[in-house]
Design a protein around this motif. Structure first.
Motif, PDB file in Angstrom:
ATOM      1  N   ARG A 171       5.785   9.139   4.266  1.00 19.34           N
ATOM      2  CA  ARG A 171       5.217   8.263   5.290  1.00 19.34           C
ATOM      3  C   ARG A 171       3.690   8.194   5.270  1.00 19.34           C
ATOM      4  O   ARG A 171       3.115   7.227   5.767  1.00 19.34           O
ATOM      5  N   GLN A 172       3.031   9.192   4.709  1.00 22.94           N
ATOM      6  CA  GLN A 172       1.583   9.297   4.816  1.00 22.94           C
ATOM      7  C   GLN A 172       0.880   8.838   3.528  1.00 22.94           C
ATOM      8  O   GLN A 172       1.532   8.549   2.525  1.00 22.94           O
ATOM      9  N   PRO A 173      -0.462   8.803   3.517  1.00 26.22           N
ATOM     10  CA  PRO A 173      -1.202   8.232   2.384  1.00 26.22           C
ATOM     11  C   PRO A 173      -0.848   8.744   0.994  1.00 26.22           C
ATOM     12  O   PRO A 173      -0.927   7.942   0.036  1.00 26.22           O
ATOM     13  N   PRO A 174      -0.457  10.016   0.798  1.00 29.91           N
ATOM     14  CA  PRO A 174      -0.128  10.408  -0.576  1.00 29.91           C
ATOM     15  C   PRO A 174       0.913   9.522  -1.240  1.00 29.91           C
ATOM     16  O   PRO A 174       0.888   9.333  -2.456  1.00 29.91           O
ATOM     17  N   HIS A 175       1.848   8.958  -0.458  1.00 29.22           N
ATOM     18  CA  HIS A 175       2.798   8.000  -1.017  1.00 29.22           C
ATOM     19  C   HIS A 175       2.560   6.582  -0.514  1.00 29.22           C
ATOM     20  O   HIS A 175       2.359   5.652  -1.286  1.00 29.22           O
ATOM     21  N   SER A 176       2.559   6.385   0.801  1.00 29.24           N
ATOM     22  CA  SER A 176       2.507   5.027   1.350  1.00 29.24           C
ATOM     23  C   SER A 176       1.146   4.368   1.122  1.00 29.24           C
ATOM     24  O   SER A 176       1.050   3.138   1.071  1.00 29.24           O
ATOM     25  N   GLY A 177       0.097   5.181   0.965  1.00 25.80           N
ATOM     26  CA  GLY A 177      -1.248   4.619   0.842  1.00 25.80           C
ATOM     27  C   GLY A 177      -1.398   3.662  -0.315  1.00 25.80           C
ATOM     28  O   GLY A 177      -1.982   2.579  -0.171  1.00 25.80           O
ATOM     29  N   ALA A 178      -0.876   4.007  -1.485  1.00 29.57           N
ATOM     30  CA  ALA A 178      -1.022   3.124  -2.654  1.00 29.57           C
ATOM     31  C   ALA A 178      -0.233   1.841  -2.473  1.00 29.57           C
ATOM     32  O   ALA A 178      -0.652   0.773  -2.944  1.00 29.57           O
ATOM     33  N   HIS A 179       0.924   1.920  -1.816  1.00 29.84           N
ATOM     34  CA  HIS A 179       1.704   0.700  -1.556  1.00 29.84           C
ATOM     35  C   HIS A 179       0.873  -0.269  -0.716  1.00 29.84           C
ATOM     36  O   HIS A 179       0.852  -1.483  -0.973  1.00 29.84           O
ATOM     37  N   ARG A 180       0.202   0.240   0.278  1.00 25.91           N
ATOM     38  CA  ARG A 180      -0.586  -0.597   1.171  1.00 25.91           C
ATOM     39  C   ARG A 180      -1.873  -1.064   0.486  1.00 25.91           C
ATOM     40  O   ARG A 180      -2.290  -2.218   0.637  1.00 25.91           O
ATOM     41  N   TRP A 181      -2.517  -0.165  -0.257  1.00 26.95           N
ATOM     42  CA  TRP A 181      -3.808  -0.465  -0.878  1.00 26.95           C
ATOM     43  C   TRP A 181      -3.678  -1.559  -1.945  1.00 26.95           C
ATOM     44  O   TRP A 181      -4.518  -2.449  -2.051  1.00 26.95           O
ATOM     45  N   VAL A 182      -2.616  -1.498  -2.739  1.00 22.95           N
ATOM     46  CA  VAL A 182      -2.413  -2.513  -3.789  1.00 22.95           C
ATOM     47  C   VAL A 182      -2.037  -3.846  -3.175  1.00 22.95           C
ATOM     48  O   VAL A 182      -2.476  -4.902  -3.625  1.00 22.95           O
ATOM     49  N   ASN A 183      -1.183  -3.810  -2.137  1.00 25.71           N
ATOM     50  CA  ASN A 183      -0.737  -5.017  -1.449  1.00 25.71           C
ATOM     51  C   ASN A 183       0.132  -5.867  -2.375  1.00 25.71           C
ATOM     52  O   ASN A 183       0.680  -5.365  -3.334  1.00 25.71           O
ATOM     53  N   GLY A 184       0.245  -7.178  -2.101  1.00 20.77           N
ATOM     54  CA  GLY A 184       1.197  -7.989  -2.853  1.00 20.77           C
ATOM     55  C   GLY A 184       2.598  -7.430  -2.676  1.00 20.77           C
ATOM     56  O   GLY A 184       2.935  -6.879  -1.620  1.00 20.77           O
ATOM     57  N   PRO A 185       3.462  -7.518  -3.669  1.00 22.73           N
ATOM     58  CA  PRO A 185       4.804  -6.954  -3.534  1.00 22.73           C
ATOM     59  C   PRO A 185       4.811  -5.460  -3.227  1.00 22.73           C
ATOM     60  O   PRO A 185       5.748  -4.962  -2.604  1.00 22.73           O
ATOM     61  N   MET A 186       3.763  -4.732  -3.638  1.00 20.11           N
ATOM     62  CA  MET A 186       3.738  -3.283  -3.429  1.00 20.11           C
ATOM     63  C   MET A 186       3.794  -2.901  -1.954  1.00 20.11           C
ATOM     64  O   MET A 186       4.238  -1.809  -1.622  1.00 20.11           O
ATOM     65  N   ILE A 187       3.347  -3.761  -1.067  1.00 21.22           N
ATOM     66  CA  ILE A 187       3.366  -3.428   0.354  1.00 21.22           C
ATOM     67  C   ILE A 187       4.700  -3.774   0.994  1.00 21.22           C
ATOM     68  O   ILE A 187       4.911  -3.553   2.170  1.00 21.22           O
ATOM     69  N   THR A 188       5.630  -4.288   0.188  1.00 19.79           N
ATOM     70  CA  THR A 188       6.949  -4.673   0.676  1.00 19.79           C
ATOM     71  C   THR A 188       8.030  -3.805   0.050  1.00 19.79           C
ATOM     72  O   THR A 188       7.789  -3.038  -0.884  1.00 19.79           O
ATOM     73  N   SER A 189       9.252  -3.969   0.530  1.00 18.36           N
ATOM     74  CA  SER A 189      10.382  -3.238  -0.037  1.00 18.36           C
ATOM     75  C   SER A 189      10.750  -3.730  -1.430  1.00 18.36           C
ATOM     76  O   SER A 189      11.551  -3.091  -2.123  1.00 18.36           O
ATOM     77  N   ALA A 190      10.168  -4.846  -1.865  1.00 21.28           N
ATOM     78  CA  ALA A 190      10.379  -5.350  -3.223  1.00 21.28           C
ATOM     79  C   ALA A 190       9.316  -4.817  -4.178  1.00 21.28           C
ATOM     80  O   ALA A 190       9.036  -5.424  -5.213  1.00 21.28           O
ATOM     81  N   SER A 191       8.728  -3.665  -3.849  1.00 24.69           N
ATOM     82  CA  SER A 191       7.594  -3.132  -4.615  1.00 24.69           C
ATOM     83  C   SER A 191       7.848  -2.934  -6.099  1.00 24.69           C
ATOM     84  O   SER A 191       6.898  -3.051  -6.892  1.00 24.69           O
ATOM     85  N   PRO A 192       9.079  -2.669  -6.589  1.00 25.78           N
ATOM     86  CA  PRO A 192       9.258  -2.530  -8.039  1.00 25.78           C
ATOM     87  C   PRO A 192       9.048  -3.824  -8.824  1.00 25.78           C
ATOM     88  O   PRO A 192       9.146  -3.808 -10.053  1.00 25.78           O
TER      89      PRO A 192
END
Length: 461
Positions: A180-201
């Motif tokens: 839940r915290q930045p070590p994992h979720s941070g990169a998903h949010r920082w990259v944005n685009g599909p990475m910030i969604t459940s379709a991140s792969p």
């Protein structure tokens, strides 16, 4: 006494059947990859995306479909957010370990030298780092229309956050915080685009990010040795999922608590230590470990009779006490001194085309977002389709929602050649473009406050 194989002491040994051999892996920071490895990794993603069926689409859709069922049907097994309330469903770290391994195995069927690199987002936090170069991960943003917004949400972890997390002692508390915290979720949010969604792969950087997540779990387990799961099965890897006519293997999450169970090791700071491992050829007919810096094998790294393995470095291999290649093992230690042209001859994908291949639009009402409450679902991804491309008389642009905006068209020397305003619409159509000379142009969409939403290249026939 250790045994060293140095570049100056041994000729490069090369297997004639190289391209027919599958591999295990030494994963490394992408900054430690050779230029050849980077090229082959990018080409492999393109090759996999162009195959039929498309495994990248399949894995992204699976991740999206089983992301989180808590508010839909709590009885359905899912991938994310099962802690702290549903420990009986928890598989987050183990699932993604197997998920990255699945993609890596597909790549190694193309070229066994490939391993999935990792992106250390606690250290490498620049929007202009080599990770985003056009000949590396930046290529996909352009050609697959990912619409990344690097750094819009500045949630990348600090080195001290990583250190503190690794000191946590309870596995479920560690896994819950990690997810839940930045070590994992941070990169998903920082990259944005599909990475910030459940379709991140959909975004290949997902796999580099999760290779890092896997490394951190490996580091934690090396300290504490207390990882465990209440489940003994995982969705996708339960013996029922079929892709391309092949049933994916059955995997018990408790069987892969150690990355070495998959033959996966991590190189760091110029050293890859291979230890406590028995070459088994469970996944591959021959296990192949490649690292351009020092490979050090010892401490119960064993190649038993009938096993097949290769250790190959560009610089140095050290066989320490505790290493054992038993009689009857087909074991090769090699120094890679291939020239760039010779390396290309080893590749089955050296000439793969890096073509444009946009994904279908995401329905933002149906996807989950990596958000802590500050992400507007309608601003998380600017989904855009530009068609036709190449164009003749007109360009149509489809946005994710209705907006007031302006389209600007530039030629390749930066001159503005056409501008048109639109009011509260999600479909922008520019007509009467017959007069433009054939060639490449840049289309820029700007909203009512001057913020650039999208910049895309288009081709005039």
């Amino acid at each position: 006494m250790s045994f060293r194989v140095l570049k100056c002491q041994i000729l490069c040994l090369f297997l004639l059947s190289f391209l027919q051999v599958d591999a295990q892996s030494i994963r490394k920071d992408y900054r430690e990859m050779t230029a050849y490895e980077k090229t082959e990794l990018v080409n492999a993603f393109y090759a996999i995306r162009s195959a039929s069926p498309d495994r990248i689409i399949d894995m992204a859709n699976f991740h999206m479909d089983f992301f989180n069922y808590d508010n839909i049907d709590p009885s359905v097994l899912d991938i994310h957010f099962n802690l702290p309330d549903e420990p009986e469903k928890e598989i987050f770290l183990a699932f993604h370990r197997q998920f990255v391994f699945e993609m890596e195995q597909v790549m190694q069927e193309i070229n066994p030298i490939i391993s999935m690199p990792y992106w250390d987002s606690s250290e490498d936090q620049s929007t202009t780092s080599a990770l985003w170069d056009e000949d590396f991960m930046g290529s996909f943003n352009t050609n697959w229309g990912l619409g990344r917004r690097l750094g819009q949400y500045n949630n990348l972890p600090s080195p001290s956050e990583i250190t503190s997390m690794l000191l946590m002692t309870d596995f479920f508390q560690f896994s819950d915080f990690f997810e839940r915290q930045p070590p994992h979720s941070g990169a998903h949010r920082w990259v944005n685009g599909p990475m910030i969604t459940s379709a991140s792969p959909r975004d290949p950087v997902f796999y580099l990010h999760h290779a890092y997540i896997d490394k951190l779990w490996h580091d934690w387990e090396e300290i504490h040795h207390t990882s465990f799961y209440l489940r003994n099965d995982m969705i996708r890897y339960d013996g029922t999922y079929v892709f391309g006519g092949e049933t994916l293997p059955v995997v018990d999450p408790n069987d892969i608590l150690d990355s070495r169970a998959l033959g996966v090791f991590y190189g760091e700071d110029g050293l890859a230590e291979l230890d406590n491992y028995i070459v088994s050829n469970i996944y591959n007919d021959q296990e192949y470990f490649y690292y351009q810096f020092t490979i050090e094998a010892g401490s119960n790294f064993i190649a038993p009779p009938g096993s097949r393995a290769v250790l190959e470095s560009v610089n140095e291999v050290i066989l320490q006490p505790g290493f054992l290649a038993e009689s009857g093992a087909d074991f090769l230690v090699a120094i890679d001194s291939q020239t760039p042209s010779e390396l290309l001859s080893r590749s089955s994908i050296a000439s793969v085309k890096r073509e444009k291949n946009y994904f279908e639009e995401l329905d933002l009402e149906q996807v989950w977002l990596w958000s802590e409450g500050d992400v507007d679902p309608h601003d998380a991804v600017v989904v855009i389709k530009t068609f036709p491309n190449p164009f003749d008389n007109h360009i149509t642009i489809k946005l994710d929602k209705k907006r007031d905006c302006v389209i600007e068209i530039y030629n390749m020397v930066g001159a503005l050649i056409k501008q048109e305003a639109f009011e509260f619409t999600d479909t922008l159509e520019v007509n009467n473009l017959y007069g433009l000379a054939p060639g490449t142009y840049v289309v820029k969409v700007v909203d009512s406050i001057g913020k650039t939403l999208v910049v895309k290249k288009v081709i005039k026939m």
